[in-house]
Design an enzyme around this catalytic site. Structure first.
Site, PDB file in Angstrom:
ATOM      1  N   THR A 185       5.292 -28.618  -1.214  1.00 16.11           N
ATOM      2  CA  THR A 185       4.422 -27.558  -1.745  1.00 16.11           C
ATOM      3  C   THR A 185       4.995 -27.114  -3.093  1.00 16.11           C
ATOM      4  O   THR A 185       6.161 -27.384  -3.394  1.00 16.11           O
ATOM      5  CB  THR A 185       4.396 -26.352  -0.795  1.00 16.11           C
ATOM      6  OG1 THR A 185       5.748 -25.888  -0.638  1.00 16.11           O
ATOM      7  CG2 THR A 185       3.848 -26.719   0.564  1.00 16.11           C
ATOM      8  N   GLU A 330      -0.702 -28.736   2.712  1.00 16.73           N
ATOM      9  CA  GLU A 330      -0.548 -28.757   4.177  1.00 16.73           C
ATOM     10  C   GLU A 330      -1.756 -29.363   4.889  1.00 16.73           C
ATOM     11  O   GLU A 330      -1.696 -29.613   6.094  1.00 16.73           O
ATOM     12  CB  GLU A 330      -0.325 -27.332   4.696  1.00 16.73           C
ATOM     13  CG  GLU A 330       1.060 -26.765   4.393  1.00 16.73           C
ATOM     14  CD  GLU A 330       1.151 -26.061   3.045  1.00 16.73           C
ATOM     15  OE1 GLU A 330       0.296 -26.324   2.180  1.00 16.73           O
ATOM     16  OE2 GLU A 330       2.076 -25.244   2.871  1.00 16.73           O
ATOM     17  N   LYS A 438      -5.886  -4.592  -3.570  1.00 18.63           N
ATOM     18  CA  LYS A 438      -6.191  -3.607  -2.526  1.00 18.63           C
ATOM     19  C   LYS A 438      -6.321  -2.248  -3.195  1.00 18.63           C
ATOM     20  O   LYS A 438      -5.338  -1.583  -3.494  1.00 18.63           O
ATOM     21  CB  LYS A 438      -5.085  -3.603  -1.471  1.00 18.63           C
ATOM     22  CG  LYS A 438      -4.970  -4.963  -0.802  1.00 18.63           C
ATOM     23  CD  LYS A 438      -3.814  -5.052   0.165  1.00 18.63           C
ATOM     24  CE  LYS A 438      -3.647  -6.481   0.650  1.00 18.63           C
ATOM     25  NZ  LYS A 438      -2.631  -7.253  -0.062  1.00 18.63           N
ATOM     26  N   TRP A 443     -10.815  -4.236  -0.520  1.00 16.98           N
ATOM     27  CA  TRP A 443     -10.318  -5.444  -1.168  1.00 16.98           C
ATOM     28  C   TRP A 443     -11.230  -5.825  -2.336  1.00 16.98           C
ATOM     29  O   TRP A 443     -12.467  -5.809  -2.198  1.00 16.98           O
ATOM     30  CB  TRP A 443     -10.290  -6.618  -0.174  1.00 16.98           C
ATOM     31  CG  TRP A 443      -9.139  -6.552   0.790  1.00 16.98           C
ATOM     32  CD1 TRP A 443      -8.125  -5.639   0.800  1.00 16.98           C
ATOM     33  CD2 TRP A 443      -8.898  -7.436   1.887  1.00 16.98           C
ATOM     34  NE1 TRP A 443      -7.254  -5.909   1.824  1.00 16.98           N
ATOM     35  CE2 TRP A 443      -7.705  -7.007   2.512  1.00 16.98           C
ATOM     36  CE3 TRP A 443      -9.547  -8.554   2.388  1.00 16.98           C
ATOM     37  CZ2 TRP A 443      -7.167  -7.646   3.623  1.00 16.98           C
ATOM     38  CZ3 TRP A 443      -9.019  -9.194   3.484  1.00 16.98           C
ATOM     39  CH2 TRP A 443      -7.833  -8.744   4.099  1.00 16.98           C
TER      40      TRP A 443
END
Ligand code: AMP
Length: 554
Positions: A185, A330, A438, A443
């Protein structure tokens, strides 16, 4: 239990064997590190992969040994992919754009025994090598060069290895669960982690990722993966191309808009894979020149959110369809692809456009769910926003070298993304969990703010970040790069937002910068932007000059 049907292991050797047998003469075009074009074909790729595997075997590599590559998308890299995996070793593709620290960490963590590299990376390899105790063989992906030898006396040369190889080499019989490739990653937060793909997961990913409603590549296509072979197997393109016998055009190191435009035109490419920033470069190049791409019909776009305005511009001005996809290292990486259902054809044009803007629906073999903070699944109503989880045949279960499972107790992988799913599984990503803003308990999606900003003709690229705020905890701040010749100012952009989002989502500040910091895989480095601008609303009474802040992040 005896199987009533023939059981055969799903392996990369089977993919290559198919390409060699049935598409032997199909061309592989490769731009070398020096910029010259080389032409070969699937038959030659297969023979050379066998020669290379035989040479690696005679070096005494034990089964499962990791062989790292630091290389562009080119013919030799393709041969290494198949030779190493099919020979029973592991192709460990390494992203050369990572920091030297990360590279050292990754190569040592994988305990690579062989390191293949392109000429470009000779100085980097010379610098790293003394700190890579496990690397026994260092192979320059070229013919023999005395100049290179004088810099690194222990070098082997790719073309010499092929000459030592034996044409009658036979692939070992591998169990399909044998590891085949390893990719780390990006590690923008914390240490990079290795994701090990098996032969089975690679083949299933290629089979499912290439369904007609997915990538849909055919033997008639000329496929140009701009997405690097050093990042998640170029989204599986080598394996998909071998499986269907597609013509491959491998672009080498020059991925700017002008170079790509020339290559796409000269090689009559029909389909490309790449991240949005690549297509932004191509769009700018097409606007500057008269070169047109009558054969180039479509591209698969993912890695970060595809701005709808860019997709519209390609379709409207040049007849090129950009298809939005989502995935991650992944997930090998393909998870979702945005192809429509019949019922969408009946929607008004604007609704269809909205439908196409999302990340699409899961391909067979991938399951998705969104959950709340307690891990409880949320309704698939296209509204309920939550943490995205995934599972499937080509989803990581355990990171390389780690004993602990990477999954939740219920067996899902938590993607770190936030989004919604509808009843047909269409995914809309609003953010990474660590990036979402936030504000006063609500959100705000940075992806949505960025898409709106980029749709303004005066803006080339944009990144929204959460800036700390004394009253609302966090408020959006937008960093923008002006388009060439664009004269847009902060007030223009703020009024552009007024018509497009509720008032409380309008950014508190718009700041123009020369460039946005971008990661090794083409994603905007928001943590750097937050470091530089995250306090700007707290400090708004203190005057901080913009050049100072820009200097901080460059
Ligand atoms: P990587 O493992 O480096 O390929 O990064 C995977 C991450 O990239 C995902 O978890 C998403 O946050 C992001 N990503 C990939 N595709 C998309 C997309 N189409 N839209 C928005 N974010 C994306």
């Amino acid at each position: 239990m005896p199987s009533p049907m023939i059981y055969q292991d799903l392996t990369t050797a089977a993919l290559l064997g198919h390409a060699a047998q049935y598409h032997s003469e199909t061309e592989i075009v490769s731009v070398s590190t020096g910029g010259e074009k080389e032409r070969s074909c699937w038959g030659e790729v297969a023979s050379r992969a066998q020669l290379l595997a035989s040479a690696l075997a005679s070096l005494g590599l034990p089964p499962g040994a990791r062989c790292a590559t630091l290389a562009w998308n080119n013919r030799r890299h393709l041969e290494i992919y198949f030779a190493v995996a099919s020979g029973g070793w592991v192709t460990h593709t390494v992203n050369p754009r990572l920091s030297v620290d990360h590279l050292r960490y990754i190569l040592n963590d994988a305990a690579d025994e062989v390191l293949f590299f392109d000429q470009t990376f000779l100085p980097l390899v010379a610098q790293l090598l003394p700190q890579l105790p496990t690397v026994k063989h260092v192979v320059l992906m070229e013919s023999r060069s005395e100049a290179a030898l004088s810099q690194l006396p222990s070098l082997l040369f790719y073309d010499d290895l092929l000459q030592q190889g034996m044409a009658d080499y036979r692939w070992p019989q591998l169990n399909e669960l044998t590891p085949a490739s390893l990719c780390y990653t990006s590690g923008t937060t914390g240490r990079p982690k290795g994701v090990l793909n098996t032969h089975r997961s690679l083949v299933l990913h290629a089979l499912s990722g290439n369904q007609p409603d997915a990538a849909g590549i055919s033997a008639k296509d000329s496929l140009l993966p701009v997405v690097p072979m050093f990042h998640v197997n170029a989204w599986g393109t080598p394996f998909i191309a071998a499986m269907v016998g597609a013509r491959l055009v491998l672009p080498g190191p020059h991925l700017d808009g002008d170079s790509l435009l020339q290559l796409l035109a000269a090689e009559k490419v029909t389909v490309g894979f790449g991240v949005p920033v690549i297509w932004a470069g191509l769009l700018a190049a097409m606007r500057r020149t008269e070169v047109r791409l009558p054969e180039f019909k479509r591209a698969l776009v993912g890695g970060s959110a595809l701005p709808p305005s860019m997709a519209e511009a390609f379709q409207r001005d040049y007849g090129i369809a950009l298809t939005h996809a989502w995935g991650m290292t992944e997930t090998s990486p393909i998870g979702t692809i945005n192809t429509p259902l019949s019922k969408h054809d009946a929607l008004p044009a604007q609704e269809q456009q909205k439908q196409r803007a999302g990340q699409g629906r899961p391909i067979f073999g991938i399951e998705l769910q969104v959950v709340d903070v307690d891990g409880e699944p949320l309704p698939r109503d296209g509204q309920s926003q939550g943490y995205l989880q995934v599972r499937g045949h080509w989803v990581v279960e355990q990171y390389y070298g780690q004993d602990a499972s990477a999954l939740t107790a219920a067996g899902w992988f938590d993607t770190g993304d936030i989004g919604t799913l509808d009843a047909n599984g269409y995914l809309v990503i609003s953010d990474r969990a660590k990036d979402i803003i936030k504000s006063g308990g609500e959100w705000i999606s940075t992806v949505e703010l960025e898409n709106i900003a980029i749709a303004h003709p005066g803006v080339r690229s944009a990144a929204a970040i959460a800036a700390r705020h004394p009253r609302w905890d966090e408020r959006p701040v937008l960093l923008c790069v002006r388009a060439e010749g664009g004269e847009v100012e902060e007030t223009d952009l703020l009024s552009w937002f007024e018509k497009r989002v509720p008032k409380w989502q309008i950014p508190d500040r718009v700041i123009f910068v020369d460039a946005l910091p971008v990661s090794a895989t083409g994603k905007v480095l928001k943590n750097q932007l937050r470091q530089a601008y995250g306090e700007i609303l707290m400090l708004s009474l203190i005057h901080i000059s913009e050049p100072t802040r820009q200097a901080e992040i460059s």
